[in-house]
Design a protein around this motif. Structure first.
Motif, mmCIF file in Angstrom:
data_model
loop_
_atom_site.group_PDB
_atom_site.id
_atom_site.type_symbol
_atom_site.label_atom_id
_atom_site.label_comp_id
_atom_site.label_asym_id
_atom_site.label_seq_id
_atom_site.Cartn_x
_atom_site.Cartn_y
_atom_site.Cartn_z
ATOM 1 N N CYS A 130 0.875 -1.178 0.000
ATOM 2 C CA CYS A 130 0.000 0.000 0.000
ATOM 3 C C CYS A 130 0.911 1.226 0.000
ATOM 4 O O CYS A 130 2.129 1.083 0.070
ATOM 5 C CB CYS A 130 -0.909 0.002 1.230
ATOM 6 S SG CYS A 130 -0.036 0.419 2.749
ATOM 7 N N THR A 133 3.314 1.206 3.021
ATOM 8 C CA THR A 133 4.446 0.264 2.972
ATOM 9 C C THR A 133 5.474 0.679 1.928
ATOM 10 O O THR A 133 6.608 0.213 1.969
ATOM 11 C CB THR A 133 3.992 -1.181 2.653
ATOM 12 O OG1 THR A 133 3.376 -1.200 1.372
ATOM 13 C CG2 THR A 133 3.041 -1.717 3.681
ATOM 14 N N CYS A 146 1.697 -0.071 11.861
ATOM 15 C CA CYS A 146 0.408 -0.572 11.387
ATOM 16 C C CYS A 146 0.371 -2.081 11.618
ATOM 17 O O CYS A 146 1.301 -2.640 12.197
ATOM 18 C CB CYS A 146 0.193 -0.227 9.919
ATOM 19 S SG CYS A 146 1.111 -1.285 8.786
ATOM 20 N N PHE A 147 -0.706 -2.737 11.153
ATOM 21 C CA PHE A 147 -0.824 -4.182 11.383
ATOM 22 C C PHE A 147 0.437 -4.922 10.919
ATOM 23 O O PHE A 147 0.854 -5.892 11.520
ATOM 24 C CB PHE A 147 -2.043 -4.745 10.651
ATOM 25 C CG PHE A 147 -3.356 -4.317 11.259
ATOM 26 C CD1 PHE A 147 -3.707 -4.743 12.538
ATOM 27 C CD2 PHE A 147 -4.228 -3.492 10.564
ATOM 28 C CE1 PHE A 147 -4.907 -4.355 13.110
ATOM 29 C CE2 PHE A 147 -5.430 -3.105 11.133
ATOM 30 C CZ PHE A 147 -5.776 -3.529 12.409
ATOM 31 N N LYS A 148 1.042 -4.427 9.825
ATOM 32 C CA LYS A 148 2.214 -5.144 9.300
ATOM 33 C C LYS A 148 3.447 -4.983 10.177
ATOM 34 O O LYS A 148 4.422 -5.693 9.995
ATOM 35 C CB LYS A 148 2.530 -4.659 7.882
ATOM 36 C CG LYS A 148 1.651 -5.316 6.836
ATOM 37 C CD LYS A 148 2.362 -5.470 5.516
ATOM 38 C CE LYS A 148 1.392 -6.076 4.513
ATOM 39 N NZ LYS A 148 2.000 -6.349 3.228
ATOM 40 N N CYS A 154 -4.482 0.651 10.956
ATOM 41 C CA CYS A 154 -4.223 0.742 9.515
ATOM 42 C C CYS A 154 -4.260 2.226 9.140
ATOM 43 O O CYS A 154 -5.231 2.913 9.430
ATOM 44 C CB CYS A 154 -5.285 -0.024 8.735
ATOM 45 S SG CYS A 154 -5.158 0.234 6.956
ATOM 46 N N GLN A 162 -8.570 -4.650 9.880
ATOM 47 C CA GLN A 162 -7.640 -5.543 9.187
ATOM 48 C C GLN A 162 -6.844 -4.777 8.136
ATOM 49 O O GLN A 162 -7.156 -3.624 7.832
ATOM 50 C CB GLN A 162 -8.380 -6.711 8.530
ATOM 51 C CG GLN A 162 -9.142 -6.345 7.258
ATOM 52 C CD GLN A 162 -9.518 -7.582 6.464
ATOM 53 O OE1 GLN A 162 -10.434 -8.286 6.856
ATOM 54 N NE2 GLN A 162 -8.842 -7.824 5.347
ATOM 55 N N CYS A 163 -5.806 -5.432 7.645
ATOM 56 C CA CYS A 163 -4.938 -4.823 6.635
ATOM 57 C C CYS A 163 -5.578 -4.957 5.249
ATOM 58 O O CYS A 163 -6.059 -6.031 4.888
ATOM 59 C CB CYS A 163 -3.585 -5.536 6.667
ATOM 60 S SG CYS A 163 -2.518 -5.170 5.280
ATOM 61 N N ALA A 165 -3.856 -4.040 2.370
ATOM 62 C CA ALA A 165 -2.818 -3.895 1.346
ATOM 63 C C ALA A 165 -3.182 -4.754 0.134
ATOM 64 O O ALA A 165 -3.834 -5.789 0.255
ATOM 65 C CB ALA A 165 -1.476 -4.317 1.920
ATOM 66 N N MET A 204 -2.698 -9.156 5.384
ATOM 67 C CA MET A 204 -1.671 -9.759 6.238
ATOM 68 C C MET A 204 -1.484 -11.249 5.965
ATOM 69 O O MET A 204 -0.406 -11.785 6.140
ATOM 70 C CB MET A 204 -2.066 -9.603 7.715
ATOM 71 C CG MET A 204 -1.934 -8.210 8.234
ATOM 72 S SD MET A 204 -0.221 -7.778 8.469
ATOM 73 C CE MET A 204 0.227 -8.839 9.829
ATOM 74 N N SER A 268 -6.949 -7.338 -1.727
ATOM 75 C CA SER A 268 -5.823 -8.130 -1.204
ATOM 76 C C SER A 268 -5.702 -9.481 -1.902
ATOM 77 O O SER A 268 -4.736 -10.206 -1.698
ATOM 78 C CB SER A 268 -5.985 -8.346 0.295
ATOM 79 O OG SER A 268 -5.982 -7.111 0.962
#
Ligand code: FAD
Ligand code: SF4
Length: 332
Positions: A130, A133, A146-148, A154, A162-163, A165, A204, A268
């Motif tokens: 995203c 990132t 973030c979640f990652k 996020c 949730q993510c 990306a 994720m 995703s």
């Protein structure tokens, strides 16, 4: 940007590689931080420099000759080792002649320099991304994680739990449309999964792949009559797509037997459009049928995020790409 410290392992056989992956602590269930696979390295090294991955161990697939072959199957299909470089697959006459849509997707990946390093397996297992990132560690330091990066947040969709990306790898939609299956191996055994069931709509955990598993082969069934892949990028030249479509169907002219329509780079995971394919199968590839199919896309696109462009714009791109692909199929 320096690479985080790590140990590089270079197994020379698949069995050693699987054993190392297991021994170095890749549990069955969870995505692991301590050990990562590296094929061409064009994406994983980038993510390490950005500190999204900081594995203690990297296991290279580059010396696994078992995964660098393309085998002919009796039915005219192909079994491709996932460590084959994209540049070699693009040059393979069997792929050019029997699976031109896959060739189109391979040619769409980055530039020839990157395809020279990048592999089919790395493309299939590409990390989601995203705008957050895509920024450096220094840039991100001034903001929360973030979640990652193990934070419960996020930046792209702050209200989300949730993510989101995006998976914008180019070959997966083409492989799904072509009915490919994946062979997945670990020390626990071997399983075969249609690639259509491999991806999950979670930035994720976007692949149905345990931490100790490797995608070893891609099997393409005998070639079908007609298939196309089209990618849209905001800039011409080397860029990730903000929309891509792959369509296959048998038959001639407006006849449409067993159509499959896959749209990618808007979520995703790639999305298989079932209702539009049903309409095409029933009504054929005339202009009215194509428009009816496109009208039914909305319900199946799910939540289109506003990553890399507004959601409404991306929906419009998705429709335009599907229309263009179906018309191309009709004229093949
Ligand atoms: C400037 C730039 C532009 C790019 N543009 C595009 C683009 O337009 N389209 C596109 O699709 N990609 C693009 N990429 C991403 C990437 O280069 C390609 O997707 C490439 O095919 C990745 O292959 P690799 O072998 O280098 O993967 P690696 O970086 O080696 O691996 C990628 C991921 O897959 C995992 N992995 C690799 N092989 C396996 C396997 N056999 N089993 C399980 N997991 C595995 C790795 O652990 C890692 O998480 C771009 C990259 C860069 C740097
Ligand atoms: S979509 Fe959100 S959670 Fe996922 S990587 Fe981007 S900022 Fe992080």
């Amino acid at each position: 940007m320096l690479l985080p410290e790590h140990t590089l392992h270079k197994p020379t056989s698949l069995s050693d590689c699987l054993q190392q992956l297991s021994d170095l602590g890749a549990g069955e269930q969870e995505r692991h931080d301590q050990v990562q696979l590296v094929a061409g390295g064009t994406d994983v090294i980038f993510n390490m420099r950005l500190k999204f991955f900081q594995p203690d161990h990297l296991i290279s697939l580059r010396r696994l000759h078992e995964l660098q072959q393309v085998e002919e199957l009796p039915d005219g299909g192909l079994r491709i080792g996932t460590a084959c470089r994209l540049v070699d697959l693009a040059d393979d006459a069997r792929i050019q002649q029997r699976f031109p849509a896959l060739r189109q997707a391979i040619d769409a990946v980055a530039s020839v320099h990157i395809r020279n390093m990048g592999t089919l397996g790395g493309n299939i297992c590409l990390e989601t991304r995203c705008w957050y990132t895509n920024n450096s560690d220094d840039w991100r330091e001034g903001r929360a994680g973030c979640f990652k990066t193990d934070c419960e947040h996020c930046h792209v969709i702050p209200s989300s739990e949730q993510c989101h990306a995006i998976n914008n790898a180019d070959t997966p939609p083409a492989l799904i449309a072509l009915g490919a299956t994946l062979t997945i191996q670990s020390v626990r055994g071997c399983r075969v999964l249609p690639i259509a069931e491999f991806y999950q709509p979670d930035g994720m955990a976007h692949m149905a792949l345990a931490a100790d598993e490797i995608v070893t082969h891609v099997t393409l069934p005998a070639s079908i009559d007609r298939a196309v892949f089209i990618k849209y990028t905001p800039r011409r030249g080397m860029d990730f797509s903000i929309g891509a479509v792959a369509v296959r169907c048998d038959g001639q002219g407006e006849e449409a037997i067993d159509p499959v329509i896959v749209i990618a780079s808007i979520s995703s995971s790639p999305i298989i459009l079932h209702k539009p394919a049903e309409i095409i199968a029933e009504q054929g590839l005339g202009d009215d049928a194509i428009e009816a199919a496109i009208e039914h896309m909305r319900g199946e696109l799910g939540e289109v995020t506003n990553l890399y462009g507004r959601a409404t714009y991306k929906k419009q791109i998705a429709k335009t790409l599907v229309r263009r692909a179906l018309r191309q199929i009709r004229s093949m």
